[in-house]
Design a protein around this motif. Sequence first.
Motif, mmCIF file in Angstrom:
data_model
loop_
_atom_site.group_PDB
_atom_site.id
_atom_site.type_symbol
_atom_site.label_atom_id
_atom_site.label_comp_id
_atom_site.label_asym_id
_atom_site.label_seq_id
_atom_site.Cartn_x
_atom_site.Cartn_y
_atom_site.Cartn_z
ATOM 1 N N VAL A 13 0.858 -1.188 0.000
ATOM 2 C CA VAL A 13 0.000 0.000 0.000
ATOM 3 C C VAL A 13 0.891 1.232 0.000
ATOM 4 C CG1 VAL A 13 -1.759 1.295 1.251
ATOM 5 C CG2 VAL A 13 -1.826 -1.188 1.257
ATOM 6 N N GLU A 14 0.641 2.134 -0.937
ATOM 7 C CA GLU A 14 1.377 3.392 -1.021
ATOM 8 C C GLU A 14 0.377 4.530 -0.965
ATOM 9 O OE1 GLU A 14 5.146 2.917 -3.743
ATOM 10 O OE2 GLU A 14 3.417 2.009 -4.747
ATOM 11 N N GLY A 15 0.804 5.653 -0.431
ATOM 12 C CA GLY A 15 -0.113 6.777 -0.318
ATOM 13 C C GLY A 15 0.595 8.110 -0.380
ATOM 14 N N GLN A 23 -7.892 21.592 4.718
ATOM 15 C CA GLN A 23 -8.292 20.544 3.790
ATOM 16 C C GLN A 23 -7.114 19.601 3.519
ATOM 17 O OE1 GLN A 23 -11.515 20.190 2.488
ATOM 18 N NE2 GLN A 23 -11.921 21.764 4.053
ATOM 19 N N VAL A 24 -7.408 18.313 3.440
ATOM 20 C CA VAL A 24 -6.375 17.329 3.165
ATOM 21 C C VAL A 24 -6.842 16.424 2.031
ATOM 22 C CG1 VAL A 24 -7.237 15.747 4.945
ATOM 23 C CG2 VAL A 24 -4.891 15.546 4.173
ATOM 24 N N ARG A 25 -5.939 16.172 1.092
ATOM 25 C CA ARG A 25 -6.220 15.237 -0.004
ATOM 26 C C ARG A 25 -5.307 14.025 0.174
ATOM 27 N NH1 ARG A 25 -6.959 17.138 -6.105
ATOM 28 N NH2 ARG A 25 -9.010 17.532 -5.173
ATOM 29 N N ILE A 26 -5.906 12.853 0.246
ATOM 30 C CA ILE A 26 -5.166 11.611 0.498
ATOM 31 C C ILE A 26 -5.372 10.680 -0.687
ATOM 32 C CG2 ILE A 26 -4.898 9.624 2.037
ATOM 33 C CD1 ILE A 26 -6.149 11.383 4.245
ATOM 34 N N GLY A 27 -4.284 10.240 -1.275
ATOM 35 C CA GLY A 27 -4.336 9.259 -2.351
ATOM 36 C C GLY A 27 -3.749 7.941 -1.889
ATOM 37 N N VAL A 28 -4.449 6.840 -2.138
ATOM 38 C CA VAL A 28 -4.011 5.524 -1.674
ATOM 39 C C VAL A 28 -4.084 4.538 -2.838
ATOM 40 C CG1 VAL A 28 -4.310 3.728 0.074
ATOM 41 C CG2 VAL A 28 -5.068 6.067 0.557
ATOM 42 N N GLU A 29 -3.048 3.678 -2.928
ATOM 43 C CA GLU A 29 -3.009 2.696 -4.009
ATOM 44 C C GLU A 29 -2.478 1.375 -3.480
ATOM 45 O OE1 GLU A 29 -1.829 3.452 -8.421
ATOM 46 O OE2 GLU A 29 0.013 2.853 -7.377
ATOM 47 N N LEU A 30 -3.163 0.285 -3.818
ATOM 48 C CA LEU A 30 -2.742 -1.063 -3.457
ATOM 49 C C LEU A 30 -2.228 -1.747 -4.714
ATOM 50 C CD1 LEU A 30 -2.708 -3.491 -1.415
ATOM 51 C CD2 LEU A 30 -5.016 -4.020 -2.234
ATOM 52 N N GLN A 43 -9.036 8.226 -3.952
ATOM 53 C CA GLN A 43 -8.614 9.544 -3.487
ATOM 54 C C GLN A 43 -9.661 10.092 -2.535
ATOM 55 O OE1 GLN A 43 -6.649 12.450 -6.189
ATOM 56 N NE2 GLN A 43 -8.456 13.707 -5.773
ATOM 57 N N TYR A 44 -9.198 10.670 -1.440
ATOM 58 C CA TYR A 44 -10.099 11.204 -0.417
ATOM 59 C C TYR A 44 -9.825 12.698 -0.245
ATOM 60 C CZ TYR A 44 -10.525 6.280 1.027
ATOM 61 O OH TYR A 44 -10.721 4.924 1.058
ATOM 62 N N ASP A 45 -10.869 13.489 -0.194
ATOM 63 C CA ASP A 45 -10.779 14.913 0.152
ATOM 64 C C ASP A 45 -11.546 15.113 1.449
ATOM 65 O OD1 ASP A 45 -9.346 16.210 -2.123
ATOM 66 O OD2 ASP A 45 -10.962 15.248 -3.252
ATOM 67 N N ARG A 46 -10.842 15.485 2.485
ATOM 68 C CA ARG A 46 -11.450 15.601 3.807
ATOM 69 C C ARG A 46 -10.937 16.852 4.524
ATOM 70 N NH1 ARG A 46 -13.877 11.769 2.058
ATOM 71 N NH2 ARG A 46 -14.360 9.776 3.091
#
Length: 472
Positions: A13-15, A23-30, A43-46
Amino acid sequence: QRMARELSVGSVVEGSVRLAGNQVRIGVELTDVRTGRTLWSEQYDREIDDVFAVQGDVARKVTSALQATLTPVEAVRLGHVATGNTAAYQLYLRALEQPPTLRAANLIRADLLRQAIRLDPNFAGAYATLARTYMFRGVTGERSYIDSGFVAARKAVALDSGLAEGYFALGDLESNVGKLAEARRFYLRALELRPGHDGAMADLANAYVALGRYDEALVWALRAQTLNPAHPHSYYHVGLPLLALADDSASARYLLDAERRLPTELRIQGLLVWLEMRQGQDRAATARAARLVRDNPDNTEGPPIRAELAVALQDADAEALIEPLARQNPEASGQMFPESLRAMYALTLQRRGNARDAAALWSDAEAAAQRKLADGREGYEAPMELAAIRAVEGRTAEALDWLERGYRAGWKDPVLLGLDPFFASVRQEPRYRALIAALRQDVAAMRGRAAAAHPALFGSAVAAAESGPERR
């Protein structure tokens, strides 16, 4: 990716995280390591205060993508949030970067954790980590920190009864005060809650070493290493029971390979010191011990190794090396030999003719050992301490009585017993020789079981007889 392949990891898992104001943008990839194919990404925008919800969502979706089967306990814990306070969590993560075996780093680590707890008094994970941080400080001589560790660990479990780290900390603390059955119970509880807890496996292995069950210790240590092969201490936890199983060729292969991988890791160097001593390579062992202290000046684990070796070999600087350690932490046992640092210091005093002060220290050591037995302390340390004192006092029958009791409590290493300077006066006694024969038989049986279970570790042949010289 290359490191993942070297560690035999199937997926990774990489992010990435980008922060802009609140505001935070989080990208995650398996990713599948073998094919490079992306198994899942999102991708998450929180808002920053909602970031912990992302953690649970990622865990659930990664589990689904891998088609993993969770235990009921794991399923419940999957979305668990350690703390809702981001500032407390940042302090906690900063604390984890500080190695607890370095005194200066230990102090910083504890302070960061206390700050995190002030921000979130219900942060169970911070209490559990603080408990083990205090434990590491306690084992270097500040014994009141063991009590503080128990307070923090019990608070962690009270706040979160499903937190494996809390039971892991309790296991380590109970082990430190010689309550090995309780320690084992807590380690196994931690593993029920988190079956992949490599730390609990590794320290459970140490408890089995203390009980003289070396083959069982090796099983748990190897499991821990399989789960976390990149952890430098994993080699130590395997090497400790491997040394005691007395196949020097297997130990040398394993530890020299570990040294090639991690040339500066102190615990690997420490085990190589003890291997060289067991093989009669005293000069090599002494030189290595001096180097490991020189190269790790802030590490509290190095000086006891060098001092204990100097006492065993009757080096000229033995008294100067052991005296400050004995004054700081008199009741601590040696790394390899079972006697306390105080008893070892007394032995150096006796050697230079200071029998009065040596006798006073041995009297204190005897009283401490008797207290440990009265308190229900398990393992071989207290009976072996009493055996050593009786031997140097010339009370042979009593020494052998306690030595046999130490054997029943878990002392199973005939090589070290043959090298232990405290027992020089009893080595010709028939009871001593019978005990050595029993020890050799026990170790041979454990070595045979271990070799059958782990043939790659031991090679095609296992030595039937104990390796290493028996000095007289």
